[in-house]
Write an enzyme that holds these catalytic residues in place. Sequence first.
Site, mmCIF file in Angstrom:
data_model
loop_
_atom_site.group_PDB
_atom_site.id
_atom_site.type_symbol
_atom_site.label_atom_id
_atom_site.label_comp_id
_atom_site.label_asym_id
_atom_site.label_seq_id
_atom_site.Cartn_x
_atom_site.Cartn_y
_atom_site.Cartn_z
ATOM 1 C CG ASP A 122 -5.968 1.650 1.286
ATOM 2 O OD1 ASP A 122 -5.484 0.581 0.877
ATOM 3 O OD2 ASP A 122 -5.871 2.043 2.457
ATOM 4 C CB THR B 217 -3.374 5.855 -0.700
ATOM 5 O OG1 THR B 217 -3.825 4.663 -0.025
ATOM 6 C CG2 THR B 217 -4.592 6.577 -1.210
ATOM 7 C CG ASP C 20 -8.450 11.300 3.325
ATOM 8 O OD1 ASP C 20 -8.408 12.271 2.557
ATOM 9 O OD2 ASP C 20 -9.467 10.593 3.505
ATOM 10 N NE ARG D 224 -5.176 0.840 9.107
ATOM 11 C CZ ARG D 224 -3.873 0.871 9.331
ATOM 12 N NH1 ARG D 224 -3.288 -0.118 9.990
ATOM 13 N NH2 ARG D 224 -3.142 1.876 8.912
HETATM 14 O O1 F6P Z 1 -1.399 2.839 2.476
HETATM 15 C C1 F6P Z 1 -2.592 2.259 2.773
HETATM 16 C C2 F6P Z 1 -2.375 0.994 3.544
HETATM 17 O O2 F6P Z 1 -1.608 0.079 2.797
HETATM 18 C C3 F6P Z 1 -3.657 0.343 3.995
HETATM 19 O O3 F6P Z 1 -4.249 -0.475 3.033
HETATM 20 C C4 F6P Z 1 -3.203 -0.409 5.199
HETATM 21 O O4 F6P Z 1 -4.274 -0.584 6.075
HETATM 22 C C5 F6P Z 1 -2.162 0.497 5.797
HETATM 23 O O5 F6P Z 1 -1.671 1.278 4.739
HETATM 24 C C6 F6P Z 1 -1.019 -0.219 6.454
HETATM 25 O O6 F6P Z 1 -0.164 0.721 6.984
HETATM 26 P P1 F6P Z 1 1.255 0.402 7.629
HETATM 27 O O7 F6P Z 1 2.226 0.250 6.509
HETATM 28 O O8 F6P Z 1 1.558 1.581 8.467
HETATM 29 O O9 F6P Z 1 1.099 -0.869 8.374
#
Ligand code: F6P
Length: 323
Positions: A130, A128, A106, A174
């Site tokens: 998620d 993603t 997003d 998240r």
């Molecule tokens: O890409 C999504 C995600 O993996 C989420 O599940 C998670 O909350 C977030 O990215 C973590 O992001 P970063 O790698 O910036 O810690």
Amino acid sequence: MNKIKTIGVMTSGGDAPGMNAAVRAVVRTGLHYGYKMALIKHGFSGLINGEIMEAGFTSVGDTLQRGGTFIGTARCAEFTTEAGQKRGAQMAKIFDLDAVVVIGGDGSYKGALALSRQGISVIGIPGTIDNDIASTDYTIGFDTAMNTALDAIDKLRDTSLSHDRCSVVEVMGRRAGYIAAQVGMAAGADVVLVPEEDYDIDRDVIGPLIETRNKGKKHFIVVVAEGVGMTEQLSEAITKYTGVEARPTILGHIQRGGTPTLRDREMASRMGHFAVELLHNGKENRLVGYRNGVLVDYDIEEGLKMTKKMDPKDVEISKILAQ
Ligand code: F6P
């Protein structure tokens, strides 16, 4: 036909297994139709900094089976500012990019919309782990991440069973509980907690675990989405109030890595190909989506306004099957 001559492709935001297969599909489809193709490294940050290179057939060779994204990715705060967006669009013009395909979630779609408002055509591909993008039923990386989490939980089950313990496992997500709900169901979790639902520790965790224990079960799996959090505290509370020794495990970024599954490579290949066909057919500023088994496309502004809700039944099924 359209006026486009050069198409750039980038991956943006959190990496997801299958992104490489999508980049490959975009580049090879573009070359097939006779476009000049370019790789933009490190997402919008690379666009701003001019990390852009021409891509030929072999530039994307030996990539589709690899995890991560070989062109790099970033979450770029600078591109959320108007100055950053103008600079990015300027760079796109300097490198003769008429269109940019953005593979990400997003946040990356918002960047793509901003770029389109600066006069560069864009296409978004959902990438993603998620699966939380409203304009699609499926996002690249979801299947691989779920299989990684499932494999880890199966291993935790072996040791929980051996010690009559409870494994409290935090999976990624998240803002969304798609991974938790589906992996929880497939792993036979006794309790699944997702950020979309409020929960009461006695009613939704301690009570059901005691009930299941009273039926003779000795080892337990609790799956918690990252967005719910408090995994260690939850584990302590389970030990204290059920008498079953609980151990927390936070799976974290391991879920983002690894060889993409067939599903992710196939979806990425189809979506990447579809994205370039949209441009080839004169469409611009669209989001690629997967709806009821077919590829679709939406206007980027409309797609970003859509909302998506997890089916509460996904958590409900786990509850029923566990008790
Ligand atoms: O890409 C999504 C995600 O993996 C989420 O599940 C998670 O909350 C977030 O990215 C973590 O992001 P970063 O790698 O910036 O810690």
